[in-house]
Design a protein around this motif. Structure first.
Motif, PDB file in Angstrom:
ATOM      1  N   TYR A 165      -8.282  -0.223   8.759  1.00 56.82           N
ATOM      2  CA  TYR A 165      -9.204  -0.680   8.073  1.00 56.82           C
ATOM      3  C   TYR A 165     -10.647  -0.242   8.221  1.00 56.82           C
ATOM      4  O   TYR A 165     -11.580  -0.886   8.435  1.00 56.82           O
ATOM      5  CB  TYR A 165      -9.238  -2.127   8.075  1.00 56.82           C
ATOM      6  CG  TYR A 165      -7.806  -2.787   7.527  1.00 56.82           C
ATOM      7  CD1 TYR A 165      -7.530  -2.682   6.045  1.00 56.82           C
ATOM      8  CD2 TYR A 165      -6.815  -3.067   8.452  1.00 56.82           C
ATOM      9  CE1 TYR A 165      -6.400  -3.105   5.589  1.00 56.82           C
ATOM     10  CE2 TYR A 165      -5.640  -3.492   7.836  1.00 56.82           C
ATOM     11  CZ  TYR A 165      -5.539  -3.539   6.304  1.00 56.82           C
ATOM     12  OH  TYR A 165      -4.338  -4.032   5.805  1.00 56.82           O
ATOM     13  N   ARG A 166     -10.676   0.995   8.549  1.00 50.40           N
ATOM     14  CA  ARG A 166     -12.047   1.707   8.817  1.00 50.40           C
ATOM     15  C   ARG A 166     -12.843   2.446   7.452  1.00 50.40           C
ATOM     16  O   ARG A 166     -13.889   3.031   7.500  1.00 50.40           O
ATOM     17  CB  ARG A 166     -12.094   2.560   9.886  1.00 50.40           C
ATOM     18  CG  ARG A 166     -11.367   2.254  11.202  1.00 50.40           C
ATOM     19  CD  ARG A 166     -12.112   1.065  11.665  1.00 50.40           C
ATOM     20  NE  ARG A 166     -11.681   0.299  12.873  1.00 50.40           N
ATOM     21  CZ  ARG A 166     -12.125  -0.641  13.610  1.00 50.40           C
ATOM     22  NH1 ARG A 166     -13.075  -1.253  12.990  1.00 50.40           N
ATOM     23  NH2 ARG A 166     -11.556  -0.967  14.643  1.00 50.40           N
ATOM     24  N   SER A 213      -3.941 -10.031   6.262  1.00 50.78           N
ATOM     25  CA  SER A 213      -5.375 -10.102   5.902  1.00 50.78           C
ATOM     26  C   SER A 213      -6.128 -10.834   6.833  1.00 50.78           C
ATOM     27  O   SER A 213      -7.274 -11.383   6.414  1.00 50.78           O
ATOM     28  CB  SER A 213      -5.510 -10.670   4.315  1.00 50.78           C
ATOM     29  OG  SER A 213      -5.161 -12.213   4.417  1.00 50.78           O
ATOM     30  N   PHE A 226      -9.250   1.703  -0.142  1.00 54.64           N
ATOM     31  CA  PHE A 226      -8.222   0.964  -0.010  1.00 54.64           C
ATOM     32  C   PHE A 226      -7.260   0.466  -1.242  1.00 54.64           C
ATOM     33  O   PHE A 226      -6.230   0.376  -1.182  1.00 54.64           O
ATOM     34  CB  PHE A 226      -8.539  -0.499   1.082  1.00 54.64           C
ATOM     35  CG  PHE A 226      -7.298  -1.203   1.044  1.00 54.64           C
ATOM     36  CD1 PHE A 226      -6.275  -1.119   2.018  1.00 54.64           C
ATOM     37  CD2 PHE A 226      -7.384  -2.478   0.510  1.00 54.64           C
ATOM     38  CE1 PHE A 226      -5.453  -2.239   2.262  1.00 54.64           C
ATOM     39  CE2 PHE A 226      -6.616  -3.457   0.554  1.00 54.64           C
ATOM     40  CZ  PHE A 226      -5.476  -3.274   1.420  1.00 54.64           C
ATOM     41  N   MET A 263     -12.178  -8.422   7.590  1.00 54.01           N
ATOM     42  CA  MET A 263     -11.299  -8.229   6.276  1.00 54.01           C
ATOM     43  C   MET A 263     -11.885  -8.721   4.943  1.00 54.01           C
ATOM     44  O   MET A 263     -11.367  -8.173   3.954  1.00 54.01           O
ATOM     45  CB  MET A 263      -9.700  -8.863   6.543  1.00 54.01           C
ATOM     46  CG  MET A 263      -9.086  -8.232   7.802  1.00 54.01           C
ATOM     47  SD  MET A 263      -8.834  -6.332   7.541  1.00 54.01           S
ATOM     48  CE  MET A 263      -7.570  -6.422   6.008  1.00 54.01           C
ATOM     49  N   PRO A 320     -13.837  -0.012   1.315  1.00 49.41           N
ATOM     50  CA  PRO A 320     -12.897  -0.957   0.702  1.00 49.41           C
ATOM     51  C   PRO A 320     -12.490  -0.296  -0.844  1.00 49.41           C
ATOM     52  O   PRO A 320     -11.019  -0.546  -1.396  1.00 49.41           O
ATOM     53  CB  PRO A 320     -13.476  -2.232   0.335  1.00 49.41           C
ATOM     54  CG  PRO A 320     -14.444  -2.210   1.708  1.00 49.41           C
ATOM     55  CD  PRO A 320     -14.939  -0.682   2.058  1.00 49.41           C
ATOM     56  N   THR A 347       0.853  -1.123   0.031  1.00 55.47           N
ATOM     57  CA  THR A 347       0.012  -0.153  -0.137  1.00 55.47           C
ATOM     58  C   THR A 347       0.944   1.266  -0.025  1.00 55.47           C
ATOM     59  O   THR A 347       1.925   1.165   0.148  1.00 55.47           O
ATOM     60  CB  THR A 347      -1.023   0.196   1.075  1.00 55.47           C
ATOM     61  OG1 THR A 347      -0.369   0.306   2.412  1.00 55.47           O
ATOM     62  CG2 THR A 347      -1.665  -1.137   1.397  1.00 55.47           C
ATOM     63  N   LEU A 365     -11.452  -7.229  13.278  1.00 59.58           N
ATOM     64  CA  LEU A 365     -11.573  -6.591  12.206  1.00 59.58           C
ATOM     65  C   LEU A 365     -12.278  -7.578  11.320  1.00 59.58           C
ATOM     66  O   LEU A 365     -11.829  -8.890  11.174  1.00 59.58           O
ATOM     67  CB  LEU A 365     -10.281  -6.187  11.443  1.00 59.58           C
ATOM     68  CG  LEU A 365      -9.331  -4.864  12.148  1.00 59.58           C
ATOM     69  CD1 LEU A 365      -8.076  -4.742  11.466  1.00 59.58           C
ATOM     70  CD2 LEU A 365     -10.187  -3.799  12.158  1.00 59.58           C
ATOM     71  N   PHE A 370     -12.498  -6.007   2.368  1.00 55.82           N
ATOM     72  CA  PHE A 370     -11.072  -5.553   1.620  1.00 55.82           C
ATOM     73  C   PHE A 370     -10.453  -6.655   0.881  1.00 55.82           C
ATOM     74  O   PHE A 370      -9.747  -6.322  -0.293  1.00 55.82           O
ATOM     75  CB  PHE A 370     -10.220  -5.248   2.917  1.00 55.82           C
ATOM     76  CG  PHE A 370     -10.919  -3.934   3.510  1.00 55.82           C
ATOM     77  CD1 PHE A 370     -10.565  -2.911   3.237  1.00 55.82           C
ATOM     78  CD2 PHE A 370     -11.463  -4.195   4.712  1.00 55.82           C
ATOM     79  CE1 PHE A 370     -11.070  -1.617   4.005  1.00 55.82           C
ATOM     80  CE2 PHE A 370     -12.054  -3.101   5.458  1.00 55.82           C
ATOM     81  CZ  PHE A 370     -11.786  -1.843   5.217  1.00 55.82           C
ATOM     82  N   PHE A 414      -1.289  -6.807   2.799  1.00 55.18           N
ATOM     83  CA  PHE A 414      -1.928  -6.166   3.615  1.00 55.18           C
ATOM     84  C   PHE A 414      -1.130  -5.686   4.896  1.00 55.18           C
ATOM     85  O   PHE A 414      -0.557  -6.480   5.445  1.00 55.18           O
ATOM     86  CB  PHE A 414      -3.344  -6.781   4.287  1.00 55.18           C
ATOM     87  CG  PHE A 414      -4.565  -6.746   3.063  1.00 55.18           C
ATOM     88  CD1 PHE A 414      -5.503  -6.360   3.296  1.00 55.18           C
ATOM     89  CD2 PHE A 414      -4.060  -8.083   2.106  1.00 55.18           C
ATOM     90  CE1 PHE A 414      -6.574  -6.578   2.249  1.00 55.18           C
ATOM     91  CE2 PHE A 414      -5.296  -7.957   1.102  1.00 55.18           C
ATOM     92  CZ  PHE A 414      -6.445  -7.396   1.149  1.00 55.18           C
ATOM     93  N   GLN A 445      -2.289   1.983   6.147  1.00 54.49           N
ATOM     94  CA  GLN A 445      -3.137   2.339   7.077  1.00 54.49           C
ATOM     95  C   GLN A 445      -3.554   0.961   7.789  1.00 54.49           C
ATOM     96  O   GLN A 445      -3.954   0.007   7.029  1.00 54.49           O
ATOM     97  CB  GLN A 445      -4.416   2.905   6.556  1.00 54.49           C
ATOM     98  CG  GLN A 445      -4.163   4.397   5.976  1.00 54.49           C
ATOM     99  CD  GLN A 445      -3.770   5.326   7.270  1.00 54.49           C
ATOM    100  OE1 GLN A 445      -4.381   5.162   8.294  1.00 54.49           O
ATOM    101  NE2 GLN A 445      -3.003   6.192   7.176  1.00 54.49           N
TER     102      GLN A 445
END
Length: 284
Positions: free
Chosen positions: A157-158, A194, A164, A202, A161, A150, A200, A205, A190, A154
């Motif tokens: 993960y709020r 992930s 992201f 995921m 997607p 990335t 979370l 995402f 990730f 970050q």
């Protein structure tokens, strides 16, 4: 008098013949010079063309090498090398480094890998790659694989997607701008992995990144340097030995600026894996 005139006449004829011979000799010389020049120029043109073609071929070979190394044949979605059955009976270790490149640690890691003739996979943060382009180029030059971690890294993960995916795409553009347009390895790790842990979910995402054509990989072994900074080398080695119990291991490490003890541990990591019969490969 007649005898004198005859001598003069013969002398004139002789001089005339000499002039003719000289003239013909000059013609032959200039013709030879002209033909020789044309042949030389033709040879030079052929040699120049050969050199130019050789240069182009060498450049294409270099481009093809980069293209082959950074062209993915993995389908989009999750990528778990440790679940792929090997038919060669080999034990394989994939050394992976996240969060770089950094000016203090990445060059030292490259030096250690080069000394041991080992290629690794580096998951780069786009904003770090953007300011350390020479290190990215050095990783590629040394034959390592450069992949996507990335742009902004970050962990929460709020966000949506789609945002992201935008962040991953941005990192990919940075890598391509540094490495070259032949870079087409859509391999992602990730930040934080992930895994559906840490409270979370995921799945959205993972679905989004798969639809965007990327494949993503986690790890099944690590040295524990993600847990903090300046962790003693012995502790890092103990973590490694806990999980090195598969024929294929993808080992998580970091080359971020704060991970100085990771660099110190790396020679011991390599020595330990070799003692266990592992060879080393790169992800793709």
């Amino acid at each position: 008098m007649n005898e004198y005139q005859n001598k003069m006449k013969k002398s004139k004829i002789k001089r005339k013949n000499e002039l003719v011979v000289l003239f013909l000799s000059l013609i032959v010389f200039f013709c030879g010079f002209f033909i020789g020049s044309r042949v030389a120029l033709k040879k030079q043109a052929v040699l120049s063309t050969f050199n130019r073609n050789t240069e182009i071929q060498n450049k294409n070979l270099k481009n093809d090498e980069i293209k082959n190394r950074f062209t993915t044949f993995q389908p989009a979605g999750v990528y778990m090398p440790w679940k792929q059955k090997r038919k060669d009976g080999e034990k394989v270790a994939y050394l992976t480094f996240d969060d770089g490149p950094s000016l203090n640690n990445t060059p030292r890691i490259l030096e250690i890998l080069n000394k041991n003739n080992i290629k690794a996979t580096f998951f780069l943060i786009g904003k770090n790659a953007e300011i350390n382009k020479d290190l990215v180029k050095e990783e590629v030059k040394e034959g390592h694989v450069v992949a996507n971690h990335t742009y902004s890294h970050q962990l929460k993960y709020r966000q949506n997607p789609s945002l992201f995916v935008d962040d991953v795409n941005r990192c990919n553009l940075i890598l391509r701008s540094v490495i070259g347009r032949d870079y087409d390895l859509k391999l992602v790790r990730f930040p934080g992995g992930s895994f559906n842990t840490r409270g979370l979910n995921m799945n959205p995402f993972k679905d989004a990144i798969t639809k965007a054509g990327y494949h993503y990989v986690d790890w099944n072994d690590w040295i524990g340097d993600a847990s903090g900074n300046n962790i003693p080398v012995d502790n890092l080695m103990n973590e490694l030995k806990k999980y090195t119990n598969h024929d294929t291991v993808v080992i998580l490490m970091h080359d971020a600026a704060a991970k100085t003890t990771t660099v110190q541990a790396l020679p011991k990591v390599i020595e330990y894996l070799k003692s266990r019969g592992y060879t080393f490969e790169t992800l793709n």
